[in-house]
Design a protein around this motif. Structure first.
Motif, PDB file in Angstrom:
ATOM      1  N   TYR A  36      -4.937   5.385   3.291  1.00 60.04           N
ATOM      2  CA  TYR A  36      -4.711   4.893   1.930  1.00 60.04           C
ATOM      3  C   TYR A  36      -3.251   4.487   1.756  1.00 60.04           C
ATOM      4  CZ  TYR A  36      -4.203   4.965  -3.157  1.00 60.04           C
ATOM      5  OH  TYR A  36      -3.915   4.633  -4.454  1.00 60.04           O
ATOM      6  N   ASN A  37      -2.329   5.326   2.226  1.00 60.12           N
ATOM      7  CA  ASN A  37      -0.901   5.014   2.124  1.00 60.12           C
ATOM      8  C   ASN A  37      -0.561   3.724   2.845  1.00 60.12           C
ATOM      9  OD1 ASN A  37      -0.390   7.340   0.676  1.00 60.12           O
ATOM     10  ND2 ASN A  37       0.112   8.542   2.491  1.00 60.12           N
ATOM     11  N   HIS A  38      -1.135   3.545   4.030  1.00 58.79           N
ATOM     12  CA  HIS A  38      -0.889   2.319   4.794  1.00 58.79           C
ATOM     13  C   HIS A  38      -1.355   1.084   4.026  1.00 58.79           C
ATOM     14  CE1 HIS A  38      -0.601   4.213   9.094  1.00 58.79           C
ATOM     15  NE2 HIS A  38       0.284   4.699   8.245  1.00 58.79           N
ATOM     16  N   GLY A  39      -2.579   1.151   3.490  1.00 60.23           N
ATOM     17  CA  GLY A  39      -3.102   0.008   2.748  1.00 60.23           C
ATOM     18  C   GLY A  39      -2.280  -0.299   1.519  1.00 60.23           C
ATOM     19  N   ASN A  40      -1.875   0.739   0.828  1.00 63.19           N
ATOM     20  CA  ASN A  40      -1.036   0.583  -0.361  1.00 63.19           C
ATOM     21  C   ASN A  40       0.289  -0.086  -0.005  1.00 63.19           C
ATOM     22  OD1 ASN A  40      -0.011   0.883  -2.966  1.00 63.19           O
ATOM     23  ND2 ASN A  40       0.692   2.961  -2.600  1.00 63.19           N
ATOM     24  N   TYR A  41       0.880   0.335   1.098  1.00 56.15           N
ATOM     25  CA  TYR A  41       2.169  -0.232   1.515  1.00 56.15           C
ATOM     26  C   TYR A  41       2.027  -1.704   1.873  1.00 56.15           C
ATOM     27  CZ  TYR A  41       6.857  -0.375   3.477  1.00 56.15           C
ATOM     28  OH  TYR A  41       8.167  -0.686   3.706  1.00 56.15           O
ATOM     29  N   VAL A  42       0.955  -2.065   2.588  1.00 56.48           N
ATOM     30  CA  VAL A  42       0.747  -3.462   2.983  1.00 56.48           C
ATOM     31  C   VAL A  42       0.614  -4.353   1.746  1.00 56.48           C
ATOM     32  CG1 VAL A  42      -0.889  -5.055   4.070  1.00 56.48           C
ATOM     33  CG2 VAL A  42      -0.238  -2.949   5.248  1.00 56.48           C
ATOM     34  N   VAL A  43      -0.145  -3.894   0.766  1.00 55.70           N
ATOM     35  CA  VAL A  43      -0.348  -4.685  -0.449  1.00 55.70           C
ATOM     36  C   VAL A  43       0.959  -4.900  -1.201  1.00 55.70           C
ATOM     37  CG1 VAL A  43      -1.413  -4.658  -2.750  1.00 55.70           C
ATOM     38  CG2 VAL A  43      -2.781  -4.083  -0.737  1.00 55.70           C
ATOM     39  N   ASN A  44       1.778  -3.867  -1.274  1.00 61.16           N
ATOM     40  CA  ASN A  44       2.979  -3.930  -2.104  1.00 61.16           C
ATOM     41  C   ASN A  44       4.262  -4.310  -1.373  1.00 61.16           C
ATOM     42  OD1 ASN A  44       2.020  -2.879  -4.845  1.00 61.16           O
ATOM     43  ND2 ASN A  44       1.260  -1.287  -3.478  1.00 61.16           N
ATOM     44  N   LEU A  70      -6.303  -1.289   4.806  1.00 64.04           N
ATOM     45  CA  LEU A  70      -6.354  -2.183   3.644  1.00 64.04           C
ATOM     46  C   LEU A  70      -7.732  -2.139   2.993  1.00 64.04           C
ATOM     47  CD1 LEU A  70      -4.934  -4.330   1.917  1.00 64.04           C
ATOM     48  CD2 LEU A  70      -5.722  -6.050   3.563  1.00 64.04           C
ATOM     49  N   ILE A  71      -8.777  -2.156   3.820  1.00 58.51           N
ATOM     50  CA  ILE A  71     -10.145  -2.087   3.297  1.00 58.51           C
ATOM     51  C   ILE A  71     -10.356  -0.796   2.518  1.00 58.51           C
ATOM     52  CG2 ILE A  71     -12.586  -1.888   3.940  1.00 58.51           C
ATOM     53  CD1 ILE A  71     -11.920  -3.735   6.349  1.00 58.51           C
ATOM     54  N   PHE A  72      -9.960   0.338   3.110  1.00 58.40           N
ATOM     55  CA  PHE A  72     -10.132   1.623   2.435  1.00 58.40           C
ATOM     56  C   PHE A  72      -9.314   1.687   1.142  1.00 58.40           C
ATOM     57  CE2 PHE A  72     -11.307   3.504   6.732  1.00 58.40           C
ATOM     58  CZ  PHE A  72     -12.635   3.685   6.394  1.00 58.40           C
ATOM     59  N   TYR A  73      -8.087   1.175   1.184  1.00 59.36           N
ATOM     60  CA  TYR A  73      -7.238   1.212  -0.003  1.00 59.36           C
ATOM     61  C   TYR A  73      -7.856   0.397  -1.141  1.00 59.36           C
ATOM     62  CZ  TYR A  73      -3.530  -0.113  -3.213  1.00 59.36           C
ATOM     63  OH  TYR A  73      -2.808  -0.369  -4.348  1.00 59.36           O
ATOM     64  N   LEU A  74      -8.312  -0.807  -0.835  1.00 58.61           N
ATOM     65  CA  LEU A  74      -8.874  -1.666  -1.878  1.00 58.61           C
ATOM     66  C   LEU A  74     -10.149  -1.071  -2.466  1.00 58.61           C
ATOM     67  CD1 LEU A  74      -8.324  -5.198  -0.253  1.00 58.61           C
ATOM     68  CD2 LEU A  74      -7.024  -4.147  -2.114  1.00 58.61           C
ATOM     69  N   ILE A  75     -11.019  -0.549  -1.605  1.00 55.45           N
ATOM     70  CA  ILE A  75     -12.263   0.061  -2.094  1.00 55.45           C
ATOM     71  C   ILE A  75     -11.950   1.270  -2.976  1.00 55.45           C
ATOM     72  CG2 ILE A  75     -14.366   1.287  -1.416  1.00 55.45           C
ATOM     73  CD1 ILE A  75     -14.553  -1.672  -0.901  1.00 55.45           C
ATOM     74  N   TYR A  76     -11.017   2.115  -2.526  1.00 58.39           N
ATOM     75  CA  TYR A  76     -10.678   3.305  -3.303  1.00 58.39           C
ATOM     76  C   TYR A  76     -10.012   2.922  -4.622  1.00 58.39           C
ATOM     77  CZ  TYR A  76      -9.086   8.071  -4.254  1.00 58.39           C
ATOM     78  OH  TYR A  76      -8.881   9.300  -4.818  1.00 58.39           O
ATOM     79  N   SER A  77      -9.182   1.887  -4.602  1.00 60.60           N
ATOM     80  CA  SER A  77      -8.498   1.446  -5.819  1.00 60.60           C
ATOM     81  C   SER A  77      -9.482   0.890  -6.839  1.00 60.60           C
ATOM     82  CB  SER A  77      -7.456   0.375  -5.471  1.00 60.60           C
ATOM     83  OG  SER A  77      -6.464   0.894  -4.625  1.00 60.60           O
ATOM     84  N   TRP A  78     -10.509   0.197  -6.360  1.00 64.33           N
ATOM     85  CA  TRP A  78     -11.479  -0.424  -7.264  1.00 64.33           C
ATOM     86  C   TRP A  78     -12.581   0.550  -7.701  1.00 64.33           C
ATOM     87  CZ3 TRP A  78     -12.087  -5.179  -3.533  1.00 64.33           C
ATOM     88  CH2 TRP A  78     -10.952  -5.996  -3.653  1.00 64.33           C
ATOM     89  N   LEU A  79     -13.096   1.332  -6.764  1.00 66.09           N
ATOM     90  CA  LEU A  79     -14.300   2.121  -7.022  1.00 66.09           C
ATOM     91  C   LEU A  79     -14.118   3.623  -6.841  1.00 66.09           C
ATOM     92  CD1 LEU A  79     -16.857  -0.204  -5.172  1.00 66.09           C
ATOM     93  CD2 LEU A  79     -16.388  -0.121  -7.638  1.00 66.09           C
ATOM     94  N   GLY A  80     -12.907   4.048  -6.459  1.00 61.30           N
ATOM     95  CA  GLY A  80     -12.677   5.468  -6.268  1.00 61.30           C
ATOM     96  C   GLY A  80     -13.367   6.018  -5.032  1.00 61.30           C
ATOM     97  N   LYS A  81     -13.464   7.331  -4.983  1.00 59.18           N
ATOM     98  CA  LYS A  81     -14.061   7.988  -3.835  1.00 59.18           C
ATOM     99  C   LYS A  81     -15.518   7.573  -3.625  1.00 59.18           C
ATOM    100  CE  LYS A  81     -15.968  12.222  -2.284  1.00 59.18           C
ATOM    101  NZ  LYS A  81     -16.332  13.600  -2.588  1.00 59.18           N
TER     102      LYS A  81
END
Length: 490
Positions: A36-44, A70-81
């Motif tokens: 999740y941290n990796h995906g968040n960092y890539v986006v920002n 990135l896939i996990f971050y986006l899914i978690y950001s949109w739809l949660g766990k």
């Protein structure tokens, strides 16, 4: 009437194949938080070249799972766990479909044999390996490769070059450390394609040239990633470390005393037994090579067990093809429809009851490390960006998710000198845990503002008896220690 009967049989087959999905956990994997941290960092912030989450300065870094993260971050950001778990279920269903498709191709469309073997393989996958980690995408890529290669042995079409190159491009960005497995799987097909005279009866006739061209284009496609050659060579600087292999269960060799190890050795025994008992069965050179290679890999690391299942167990259907009618249950013609409906209702009941039990037994605590409350408490501090925090290997990633700079997290290979170019931090951590490194020497070196520990871990034992440190926060599972000379507030 026959068409309806066939449809009912297909429903039964699909149900049997997807039943193992009920084993999939409803909890997030412990590694999810650094993904999740990796995906968040890539986006920002884009792609980092210096490790950005810990207290260490100037560690060289490549994000080898950036696309999966990135896939996990986006899914978690949109739809949660719930969205992440739903994604794992969907990926799981795709996986079992590909297992079945591969078995059908290899067994020459032996439907019942294929569904039984693929369902059994999928049960084992669901027990340990179908989790919220990049490996679930890797399984799909590897199965697609085997399907493409099997189809190529029958039609010899050059389209295999484009297909395999696309898979190479996907895997280097989804899970770079597993990228070389694509080439490991294609080698047996190259070997069989040579057709040595003495074993030619065990070989299919197809041209090797398209496969060689595919290897070249696959290798070139591997460099199409944010880090170029660094991702291509990532495995060589990350794997084989003795301390990692002995400290992390999935990296260690299978142990017959553990459930996963016992299952692996039982499967090995069953495979050997099948080859011994079915003396009239036929196989191919490529299946023998795949079995030998993936068995060796699985003996070295339990993490390789899925590839053993794909390349050793699934191709077993070729050897059992002549026994398919004897091994598979056939519905009697008389009252067959009633029996099928009864079996269908029984399977649906299993699905319903299993789902109910799983939801009833679900515990949200399993989604987080034991120090969750302590981490969140410190993460709410407005001065947290100034803190230098010690956490254990397991707790680190969640602390980083809460905006804390930590000493270490579960990305073991990031803390190897061969990767970061500066220091063997993982070796230092293991020395601390084993008591070989004095805890005060360690703490003085890093001058931590806060030490977050779970009850009973090495530093907790030492600091509980150290008059220079006091407890700033504690709960049932964890504590936060600070040095008495420091002024800290929550």
């Amino acid at each position: 009437m026959k068409a309806k009967s066939d449809k009912l049989e297909y429903v039964l087959l699909v149900l049997i194949a997807i039943l193992p999905t009920i084993i999939i956990t409803l909890n997030l994997d412990s590694d999810f938080w650094f993904l999740y941290n990796h995906g968040n960092y890539v986006v920002n912030n884009g792609f980092p070249n210096i490790e950005p989450f810990t207290i260490h300065n100037g560690l060289s870094f490549v994000m080898q799972q950036w696309l999966s993260s990135l896939i996990f971050y986006l899914i978690y950001s949109w739809l949660g766990k719930a969205g992440v778990i739903l994604l794992i279920y969907i990926v799981g269903l795709v996986t079992v479909f590909l297992l079945y498709s591969l078995a059908m191709i290899i067994s020459h469309q032996k439907k019942y044999l294929s569904v039984i073997v693929s369902a059994l393989v999928y049960i084992v996958l669901c027990m340990w390996f179908v989790v919220s980690r990049p490996q679930v995408f890797t399984y799909i890529v590897m199965l697609l490769e085997l399907i493409m290669l099997e189809k190529y042995t029958a039609n010899c079409r050059w389209s295999v070059v484009l297909g395999l190159s696309t898979l190479s491009l996907l895997l280097i960005n989804l899970h770079a450390s597993m990228w070389w497995m694509l080439f490991a799987f294609i080698i047996p097909y190259l070997v069989e394609g040579i057709r040595i005279n003495k074993i030619s009866q065990l070989c299919d006739r197809y041209k090797v040239l398209p496969l060689l061209v595919a290897c070249v284009t696959m290798f070139a496609a591997g460099f199409v990633n944010p880090y170029g050659y660094k991702l291509v060579g990532y495995i060589f600087s990350s794997y084989g470390n003795e301390q990692i292999n002995s400290s992390i269960e999935e990296m260690s060799a299978p142990d017959i005393k553990s459930l996963s190890g016992a299952v692996f050795f039982f499967i090995c025994f069953a495979v050997v037994l099948v080859y011994i008992l079915n003396k009239t069965g036929k196989t191919k050179v490529r299946y023998i090579c795949l079995a030998l290679g993936t068995t060796l890999l699985a003996l070295m690391s339990i993490k390789s067990m899925p590839y053993f299942l794909f390349a050793t167990v699934i191709p077993l259907v070729a050897y059992l093809e002549n026994q398919a009618d004897k091994l598979c249950f056939k519905f009697p013609e008389k009252k067959g429809k009633l029996l099928k409906l009864t079996v269908l209702c029984f399977l649906l009941c299993i699905c319903f009851v299993s789902g109910y039990i799983k939801v009833a037994d679900y515990s949200p605590k399993a989604d987080y490390p034991a120090a969750k409350s302590a981490i969140e408490k410190l993460g709410q501090d407005e001065n947290k960006e100034q803190y230098r925090v010690y956490t254990s290997f397991v707790n680190g990633a969640y602390a980083e998710t809460n905006g804390l700079k930590t000493y270490i997290d579960a990305r073991a290979e990031v803390f190897l000198k061969s990767n970061n170019g500066k220091e063997d931090i993982f070796a230092e951590y293991i020395s601390l845990e084993m008591g070989d490194l004095h805890y005060k020497t360690f703490l003085d070196k890093y001058n931590f503002s806060h030490v977050i520990v779970t009850n009973g871990e090495t530093l907790d034992i030492y600091l509980s008896e150290d008059d220079d440190y006091s407890v700033l926060y504690e709960d049932t599972y964890s504590r936060i220690y600070i040095k008495d000379s420091q002024e800290s507030k929550l």
